[in-house]
Design a protein around this motif. Sequence first.
Motif, PDB file in Angstrom:
ATOM      1  N   GLY A 290      -3.054   7.785   5.058  1.00  6.92           N
ATOM      2  CA  GLY A 290      -2.853   6.895   3.914  1.00  6.92           C
ATOM      3  C   GLY A 290      -1.458   6.327   3.803  1.00  6.92           C
ATOM      4  N   PHE A 291      -0.457   7.075   4.304  1.00  8.16           N
ATOM      5  CA  PHE A 291       0.924   6.627   4.098  1.00  8.16           C
ATOM      6  C   PHE A 291       1.722   6.540   5.395  1.00  8.16           C
ATOM      7  CE2 PHE A 291      -0.600   8.406   0.150  1.00  8.16           C
ATOM      8  CZ  PHE A 291      -0.143   7.501  -0.798  1.00  8.16           C
ATOM      9  N   GLY A 292       1.121   6.987   6.494  1.00  8.03           N
ATOM     10  CA  GLY A 292       1.761   6.786   7.797  1.00  8.03           C
ATOM     11  C   GLY A 292       2.916   7.710   8.119  1.00  8.03           C
ATOM     12  N   PHE A 293       2.955   8.921   7.505  1.00  4.25           N
ATOM     13  CA  PHE A 293       4.018   9.846   7.899  1.00  4.25           C
ATOM     14  C   PHE A 293       3.524  11.283   7.925  1.00  4.25           C
ATOM     15  CE2 PHE A 293       4.390   9.769   3.274  1.00  4.25           C
ATOM     16  CZ  PHE A 293       4.675  11.087   2.924  1.00  4.25           C
ATOM     17  N   ARG A 294       4.292  12.099   8.665  1.00 10.00           N
ATOM     18  CA  ARG A 294       4.028  13.533   8.731  1.00 10.00           C
ATOM     19  C   ARG A 294       4.986  14.190   7.750  1.00 10.00           C
ATOM     20  NH1 ARG A 294       1.444  16.785  12.230  1.00 10.00           N
ATOM     21  NH2 ARG A 294       2.176  18.920  12.389  1.00 10.00           N
ATOM     22  N   CYS A 295       4.461  14.948   6.807  1.00 11.84           N
ATOM     23  CA  CYS A 295       5.283  15.478   5.716  1.00 11.84           C
ATOM     24  C   CYS A 295       6.241  16.564   6.214  1.00 11.84           C
ATOM     25  CB  CYS A 295       4.384  16.044   4.618  1.00 11.84           C
ATOM     26  SG  CYS A 295       5.344  16.568   3.180  1.00 11.84           S
ATOM     27  N   ASP A 296       7.514  16.390   5.833  1.00  6.32           N
ATOM     28  CA  ASP A 296       8.514  17.388   6.229  1.00  6.32           C
ATOM     29  C   ASP A 296       9.088  18.116   5.007  1.00  6.32           C
ATOM     30  OD1 ASP A 296      10.189  15.562   5.017  1.00  6.32           O
ATOM     31  OD2 ASP A 296      11.352  15.091   6.815  1.00  6.32           O
ATOM     32  N   CYS A 297       8.280  18.203   3.934  1.00  5.75           N
ATOM     33  CA  CYS A 297       8.776  18.896   2.743  1.00  5.75           C
ATOM     34  C   CYS A 297       8.830  20.410   3.013  1.00  5.75           C
ATOM     35  CB  CYS A 297       7.894  18.584   1.531  1.00  5.75           C
ATOM     36  SG  CYS A 297       6.338  19.481   1.467  1.00  5.75           S
ATOM     37  N   PRO A 298       9.647  21.149   2.243  1.00  6.58           N
ATOM     38  CA  PRO A 298       9.790  22.596   2.501  1.00  6.58           C
ATOM     39  C   PRO A 298       8.449  23.337   2.504  1.00  6.58           C
ATOM     40  CG  PRO A 298      11.471  21.851   0.984  1.00  6.58           C
ATOM     41  CD  PRO A 298      10.549  20.687   1.186  1.00  6.58           C
TER      42      PRO A 298
ATOM     43  N   LEU B  15      15.184  13.840  -6.394  1.00  9.36           N
ATOM     44  CA  LEU B  15      13.969  13.774  -7.212  1.00  9.36           C
ATOM     45  C   LEU B  15      12.822  13.395  -6.288  1.00  9.36           C
ATOM     46  CD1 LEU B  15      15.398  11.781 -10.260  1.00  9.36           C
ATOM     47  CD2 LEU B  15      15.156  14.253 -10.007  1.00  9.36           C
ATOM     48  N   ARG B  16      11.785  14.218  -6.292  1.00  7.20           N
ATOM     49  CA  ARG B  16      10.634  13.947  -5.419  1.00  7.20           C
ATOM     50  C   ARG B  16       9.344  14.018  -6.207  1.00  7.20           C
ATOM     51  NH1 ARG B  16      10.519  15.648   0.651  1.00  7.20           N
ATOM     52  NH2 ARG B  16      12.414  14.690   1.388  1.00  7.20           N
ATOM     53  N   ILE B  17       8.408  13.141  -5.864  1.00  6.20           N
ATOM     54  CA  ILE B  17       7.099  13.136  -6.528  1.00  6.20           C
ATOM     55  C   ILE B  17       6.036  13.501  -5.502  1.00  6.20           C
ATOM     56  CG2 ILE B  17       7.786  11.416  -8.248  1.00  6.20           C
ATOM     57  CD1 ILE B  17       6.399   9.297  -6.544  1.00  6.20           C
ATOM     58  N   CYS B  18       4.818  13.703  -5.959  1.00  7.38           N
ATOM     59  CA  CYS B  18       3.724  14.024  -5.031  1.00  7.38           C
ATOM     60  C   CYS B  18       2.795  12.815  -4.948  1.00  7.38           C
ATOM     61  CB  CYS B  18       2.969  15.261  -5.525  1.00  7.38           C
ATOM     62  SG  CYS B  18       1.758  15.834  -4.319  1.00  7.38           S
ATOM     63  N   TYR B  19       2.581  12.307  -3.717  1.00  6.16           N
ATOM     64  CA  TYR B  19       1.758  11.106  -3.557  1.00  6.16           C
ATOM     65  C   TYR B  19       0.262  11.424  -3.599  1.00  6.16           C
ATOM     66  CZ  TYR B  19       5.978   8.966  -1.353  1.00  6.16           C
ATOM     67  OH  TYR B  19       7.239   8.495  -1.053  1.00  6.16           O
ATOM     68  N   ILE B  20      -0.086  12.696  -3.416  1.00  2.62           N
ATOM     69  CA  ILE B  20      -1.497  13.073  -3.249  1.00  2.62           C
ATOM     70  C   ILE B  20      -1.812  14.288  -4.126  1.00  2.62           C
ATOM     71  CG2 ILE B  20      -1.694  12.158  -0.895  1.00  2.62           C
ATOM     72  CD1 ILE B  20      -1.256  15.134  -0.005  1.00  2.62           C
TER      73      ILE B  20
ATOM     74  N   ARG C 111       0.830  -1.215   0.000  1.00  6.73           N
ATOM     75  CA  ARG C 111       0.000   0.000   0.000  1.00  6.73           C
ATOM     76  C   ARG C 111       0.862   1.260   0.000  1.00  6.73           C
ATOM     77  NH1 ARG C 111      -1.632   3.970  -0.403  1.00  6.73           N
ATOM     78  NH2 ARG C 111      -3.442   5.096   0.370  1.00  6.73           N
ATOM     79  N   ILE C 112       1.922   1.248   0.790  1.00  2.00           N
ATOM     80  CA  ILE C 112       2.746   2.452   0.929  1.00  2.00           C
ATOM     81  C   ILE C 112       3.662   2.654  -0.277  1.00  2.00           C
ATOM     82  CG2 ILE C 112       4.676   3.411   2.267  1.00  2.00           C
ATOM     83  CD1 ILE C 112       3.246   2.451   4.786  1.00  2.00           C
ATOM     84  N   ASN C 113       4.084   1.567  -0.910  1.00  2.00           N
ATOM     85  CA  ASN C 113       5.080   1.677  -1.980  1.00  2.00           C
ATOM     86  C   ASN C 113       4.531   1.556  -3.393  1.00  2.00           C
ATOM     87  OD1 ASN C 113       7.760   1.881  -0.545  1.00  2.00           O
ATOM     88  ND2 ASN C 113       6.886   0.109   0.466  1.00  2.00           N
ATOM     89  N   ALA C 114       3.262   1.137  -3.537  1.00  2.00           N
ATOM     90  CA  ALA C 114       2.743   0.862  -4.883  1.00  2.00           C
ATOM     91  C   ALA C 114       2.218   2.124  -5.571  1.00  2.00           C
ATOM     92  CB  ALA C 114       1.634  -0.176  -4.812  1.00  2.00           C
TER      93      ALA C 114
ATOM     94  N   PRO D 123      11.389   3.681  -8.596  1.00  2.00           N
ATOM     95  CA  PRO D 123      10.398   4.718  -8.279  1.00  2.00           C
ATOM     96  C   PRO D 123       9.790   4.579  -6.882  1.00  2.00           C
ATOM     97  CG  PRO D 123      10.103   3.993 -10.523  1.00  2.00           C
ATOM     98  CD  PRO D 123      11.139   3.073  -9.913  1.00  2.00           C
ATOM     99  N   SER D 124       9.728   3.368  -6.360  1.00  2.00           N
ATOM    100  CA  SER D 124       9.135   3.215  -5.037  1.00  2.00           C
ATOM    101  C   SER D 124      10.027   3.788  -3.944  1.00  2.00           C
ATOM    102  CB  SER D 124       8.804   1.743  -4.765  1.00  2.00           C
ATOM    103  OG  SER D 124       7.734   1.343  -5.603  1.00  2.00           O
ATOM    104  N   PHE D 125      11.236   4.218  -4.303  1.00  2.00           N
ATOM    105  CA  PHE D 125      12.106   4.895  -3.338  1.00  2.00           C
ATOM    106  C   PHE D 125      11.900   6.407  -3.349  1.00  2.00           C
ATOM    107  CE2 PHE D 125      14.738   0.991  -3.447  1.00  2.00           C
ATOM    108  CZ  PHE D 125      14.871   0.801  -2.081  1.00  2.00           C
ATOM    109  N   TYR D 126      11.135   6.929  -4.319  1.00  2.00           N
ATOM    110  CA  TYR D 126      10.964   8.384  -4.377  1.00  2.00           C
ATOM    111  C   TYR D 126      10.174   8.877  -3.178  1.00  2.00           C
ATOM    112  CZ  TYR D 126      12.556   8.156  -9.206  1.00  2.00           C
ATOM    113  OH  TYR D 126      13.309   7.932 -10.325  1.00  2.00           O
ATOM    114  N   ASN D 127      10.708   9.890  -2.532  1.00  2.00           N
ATOM    115  CA  ASN D 127       9.995  10.509  -1.424  1.00  2.00           C
ATOM    116  C   ASN D 127       8.962  11.485  -1.959  1.00  2.00           C
ATOM    117  OD1 ASN D 127      11.192   9.237   0.823  1.00  2.00           O
ATOM    118  ND2 ASN D 127      13.035  10.476   0.554  1.00  2.00           N
ATOM    119  N   HIS D 128       8.075  11.870  -1.062  1.00  2.00           N
ATOM    120  CA  HIS D 128       6.984  12.777  -1.421  1.00  2.00           C
ATOM    121  C   HIS D 128       7.366  14.239  -1.179  1.00  2.00           C
ATOM    122  CE1 HIS D 128       3.055  14.748  -1.186  1.00  2.00           C
ATOM    123  NE2 HIS D 128       3.539  15.310  -0.096  1.00  2.00           N
ATOM    124  N   ASP D 129       6.821  15.116  -2.010  1.00  2.00           N
ATOM    125  CA  ASP D 129       6.972  16.557  -1.785  1.00  2.00           C
ATOM    126  C   ASP D 129       5.666  17.223  -2.237  1.00  2.00           C
ATOM    127  OD1 ASP D 129       9.807  18.525  -1.710  1.00  2.00           O
ATOM    128  OD2 ASP D 129       7.813  19.393  -2.078  1.00  2.00           O
TER     129      ASP D 129
END
Length: 146
Positions: free
Chosen positions: A132-140, A111-116, A38-41, A76-82
Amino acid sequence: MEEGFGLLKCAFTNAHLKDEQIAFLTKQWYTTLLARIRINAFRVEVVGGSFEDLLSMAVASVEAEAAVGNAVYMLPSFYNHDCDPNTHIIWLEDAVAKLKALRDIEPGEELRICYIDASLDWDARQSLLSQGFGFRCDCPRCLSGD
Ligand SMILES: C[S@@+](CC[C@H](N)C(=O)[O-])C[C@H]1O[C@@H](n2cnc3c(N)ncnc32)[C@H](O)[C@@H]1O
């Protein structure tokens, strides 16, 4: 969950594996596996053709109800969210993922993608990412309170 677990257990049993070979197959293991998927797909949306801009591609994707499945990709499943990403994943003709730059990217820049949906406000984004993904976003963008 129960049905999927039952089917998987059945498949292993029918493969005539020894009990010790499938000792890992517990409900706890299966639940953890589903959470990892769920988190990586990615939801794979094949729109076909080529589009000049992301907006027209997104419209084509919605109109075509283009989702063909979910997939976990090695890199791609290693890309963090921004919430203000510098790249976007697209699938044009097949399920081969392509990464499109949304702006100039500096050498060494992550390289960062947006999950939402990035157009949501801060509260909605944090809530979706947390639930949905179990984390608190720390993007700028989130750290700036936008
Ligand atoms: C698909 S993985 C991304 C790759 C992961 N960072 C790794 O090293 O395997 C998603 C996980 O990365 C972390 N993550 C991604 N983007 C983040 C962000 N903007 N803020 C905080 N954590 C983030 C979260 O732990 C999330 O569950």
